[in-house]
Enzyme design. Structure first.
Site, PDB file in Angstrom:
ATOM      1  N   SER A 130    -112.080  65.932  21.810  1.00 40.21           N
ATOM      2  CA  SER A 130    -112.418  64.573  22.212  1.00 40.21           C
ATOM      3  C   SER A 130    -111.441  63.556  21.652  1.00 40.21           C
ATOM      4  CB  SER A 130    -113.826  64.247  21.691  1.00 40.21           C
ATOM      5  OG  SER A 130    -114.059  62.856  21.729  1.00 40.21           O
ATOM      6  N   TYR A 157    -120.670  63.734  14.795  1.00 40.10           N
ATOM      7  CA  TYR A 157    -120.202  64.324  16.064  1.00 40.10           C
ATOM      8  C   TYR A 157    -118.667  64.375  16.058  1.00 40.10           C
ATOM      9  CZ  TYR A 157    -118.318  64.421  20.734  1.00 40.10           C
ATOM     10  OH  TYR A 157    -117.552  64.720  21.834  1.00 40.10           O
ATOM     11  N   LYS A 161    -115.847  67.652  15.764  1.00 41.42           N
ATOM     12  CA  LYS A 161    -114.731  67.952  16.665  1.00 41.42           C
ATOM     13  C   LYS A 161    -113.434  68.122  15.859  1.00 41.42           C
ATOM     14  CE  LYS A 161    -116.731  67.934  20.701  1.00 41.42           C
ATOM     15  NZ  LYS A 161    -116.838  69.164  21.508  1.00 41.42           N
TER      16      LYS A 161
HETATM   17  C1  WQD Z   1    -118.148  53.203  26.729  1.00 42.33           C
HETATM   18  C2  WQD Z   1    -118.082  51.684  26.578  1.00 42.33           C
HETATM   19  C3  WQD Z   1    -119.687  50.781  25.033  1.00 42.33           C
HETATM   20  C4  WQD Z   1    -123.304  51.741  27.264  1.00 42.33           C
HETATM   21  C5  WQD Z   1    -118.207  58.588  24.730  1.00 42.33           C
HETATM   22  C6  WQD Z   1    -118.825  59.693  23.966  1.00 42.33           C
HETATM   23  C7  WQD Z   1    -117.786  60.408  23.137  1.00 42.33           C
HETATM   24  C8  WQD Z   1    -116.583  60.777  23.965  1.00 42.33           C
HETATM   25  C9  WQD Z   1    -116.028  59.585  24.734  1.00 42.33           C
HETATM   26  C10 WQD Z   1    -116.578  63.068  24.659  1.00 42.33           C
HETATM   27  C11 WQD Z   1    -118.243  51.226  25.136  1.00 42.33           C
HETATM   28  C12 WQD Z   1    -119.957  50.286  26.450  1.00 42.33           C
HETATM   29  C13 WQD Z   1    -121.980  51.638  26.874  1.00 42.33           C
HETATM   30  C14 WQD Z   1    -124.012  50.566  27.595  1.00 42.33           C
HETATM   31  C15 WQD Z   1    -122.056  49.244  27.157  1.00 42.33           C
HETATM   32  N1  WQD Z   1    -116.881  61.793  24.888  1.00 42.33           N
HETATM   33  N2  WQD Z   1    -121.380  50.410  26.830  1.00 42.33           N
HETATM   34  N3  WQD Z   1    -123.366  49.350  27.535  1.00 42.33           N
HETATM   35  O1  WQD Z   1    -118.677  55.349  23.296  1.00 42.33           O
HETATM   36  O2  WQD Z   1    -116.486  55.541  24.565  1.00 42.33           O
HETATM   37  O3  WQD Z   1    -117.767  57.586  23.877  1.00 42.33           O
HETATM   38  O4  WQD Z   1    -117.117  59.040  25.503  1.00 42.33           O
HETATM   39  O5  WQD Z   1    -116.136  63.554  23.725  1.00 42.33           O
HETATM   40  O6  WQD Z   1    -118.417  61.544  22.670  1.00 42.33           O
HETATM   41  O7  WQD Z   1    -119.792  59.143  23.115  1.00 42.33           O
HETATM   42  O8  WQD Z   1    -118.617  56.046  25.726  1.00 42.33           O
HETATM   43  O9  WQD Z   1    -119.965  55.430  27.677  1.00 42.33           O
HETATM   44  O10 WQD Z   1    -121.037  55.294  25.376  1.00 42.33           O
HETATM   45  O11 WQD Z   1    -119.307  53.633  26.022  1.00 42.33           O
HETATM   46  O12 WQD Z   1    -121.491  48.135  27.102  1.00 42.33           O
HETATM   47  O13 WQD Z   1    -125.236  50.597  27.944  1.00 42.33           O
HETATM   48  O14 WQD Z   1    -119.203  51.119  27.288  1.00 42.33           O
HETATM   49  O15 WQD Z   1    -119.856  49.725  24.105  1.00 42.33           O
HETATM   50  O16 WQD Z   1    -117.411  50.105  24.935  1.00 42.33           O
HETATM   51  P1  WQD Z   1    -117.861  56.042  24.301  1.00 42.33           P
HETATM   52  P2  WQD Z   1    -119.829  55.139  26.226  1.00 42.33           P
END
Ligand code: WQD
Length: 369
Positions: A130, A157, A161
């Protein structure tokens, strides 16, 4: 098409695992899947069958149960490679339940490395890593290359990784036939174009796109945009959103490389493998049997850009409000995918509008909880 060999897929009914099963079969590989349904359901197997036309070989096991996992290798002695998806993957949950994350994510991997070296026809592992291993990269590293420094993750998590990559690179040195390709995903989104398989979040979605589609479907009242006061053009966080089918295809390319790649030990004249300066894995890299790739589009999109892109692509109204920042969020990260393009011949090509439409098409097949 000639059968290219039997591949074990752990976490085969998960989001990325199920899409990868389909692409492996499309590419001529034979597949056996394992999963314990901790974060998926057996219904995913029906979806895969609708796409590929047959029931895949499947065993319901927990990969952290050595005996049960060993029985899979005894039953399928012709395994020539494994793609290891099986892991818990919610950042927030990992902070509340660190022991679950370390036990499940690390023990499952240790079992796989041990068994594939002892029991399989060929020990090739493609590992689901990741971009969280990079933490919040300094601006000079964006778009981020594989040679960027690895920053200790704040979550169990992310740490699991990083530990997994250390364990795999050390195993390369200890097991002279083992070959490993670690694929560092950015943000996988979307669903198979048939809408027979897609992302099935348990309960309230953590990730952005399933929350968007559930809001559009009326299951959620509104989307909270976590912060618009970041140091980015529109104030919201930037990510590299990659179509899950493009991501799945990268796993096929990675396997093709490992199965086609003669290891340094097998070559009569050992190719001089260039070890990246300050590599965290110099011994593994020098073996010629260790590969790491960033899998992203190379394009950063902000949360607000994605929200507006969803509305434009689907024509669906979306209620959203600006909410406080979410703890632990990285401000901005997106990939430099040029190494995967050069060495795997792979590129994420699907336009974001098509990807968002696929997510919406999938959501419309799901019950309004
Ligand atoms: C993306 C953006 C939030 C929800 C995930 C996994 C991680 C990795 C990468 C695999 C952020 C914003 C989110 C919401 C929002 N995957 N958001 N409102 O945090 O980049 O990481 O993908 O390994 O394991 O956790 O992804 O989709 O949670 O958030 O504004 O209701 O969307 O703040 O900026 P993230 P995400």
């Amino acid at each position: 098409m000639k059968n290219k060999g039997l591949i074990l897929i752990t976490g085969a009914t998960g989001y990325i695992g199920s899409h990868t099963v389909v692409e492996l079969i499309n590419a001529g590989y034979d597949v056996v899947g394992v999963d314990n349904f901790y974060n998926s359901t057996a219904k995913v197997l029906d979806g895969i069958k609708k796409i590929v036309g047959f029931n895949i070989k499947f065993e319901e096991i927990d990969c952290s149960d050595y005996k049960a996992f060993e029985n899979v290798f005894v039953k399928y002695p012709d395994i020539v490679g494994a793609i290891h998806f099986a892991a818990c993957k919610a950042v927030g949950e990992s902070i509340e339940k660190p022991l679950l994350y370390y036990r499940n994510n690390i023990v499952s991997l240790l079992n796989l490395i041990d068994l594939i070296n002892k029991k399989a026809k060929q020990p090739n592992i493609v590992f689901s890593s990741s971009c969280t291993v990079y933490g919040q990269p300094a601006k000079k590293y964006l778009p981020i290359p594989e040679t960027a420094p690895l920053i200790k993750s704040p979550s169990p998590y992310g740490k699991s990784k990083q530990m997994a990559e250390d364990i795999l690179s050390d195993s390369i040195v200890a097991f002279p036939k083992l070959k490993v390709c670690a694929l560092r995903y950015f943000n996988p989104i979307g669903a198979h174009p048939t809408a027979y398989i897609g992302e099935l979040p348990n309960g309230v979605p953590m990730n952005l796109v399933p929350f968007i589609t559930q809001t559009a479907a009326g299951i959620r009242d509104h989307l909270n945009v976590f912060g618009d006061d970041y140091n980015t053009p529109d104030g919201s966080c930037i990510r590299d959103y990659i179509y899950v089918v493009d991501l799945a295809k990268a796993h096929v390319k990675a396997l093709d490389k490992l199965l086609g790649e003669e290891s340094a030990a097998e070559k009569t004249v050992v190719k001089k493998t260039v070890v990246a300066k300050d590599s965290p894995y110099p011994a593994a890299e020098a073996s010629g049997r260790w590969f790491v790739y960033n899998l992203g589009t190379g394009k950063g999109l902000s949360v607000l850009q994605l929200v507006k892109g969803f509305i434009k692509a689907t024509g669906v109204k979306l209620n959203y409000v600006i909410a406080p920042r979410r703890t632990g969020d990285v401000e901005q990260v997106w990939a430099d995918p040029s190494k995967a393009k050069k060495e795997l011949g792979w590129k994420a090509a699907t336009p974001i509008g098509e990807v968002l439409k696929s997510a919406w098409k999938w959501q419309q097949t799901l019950p309004k909880q």
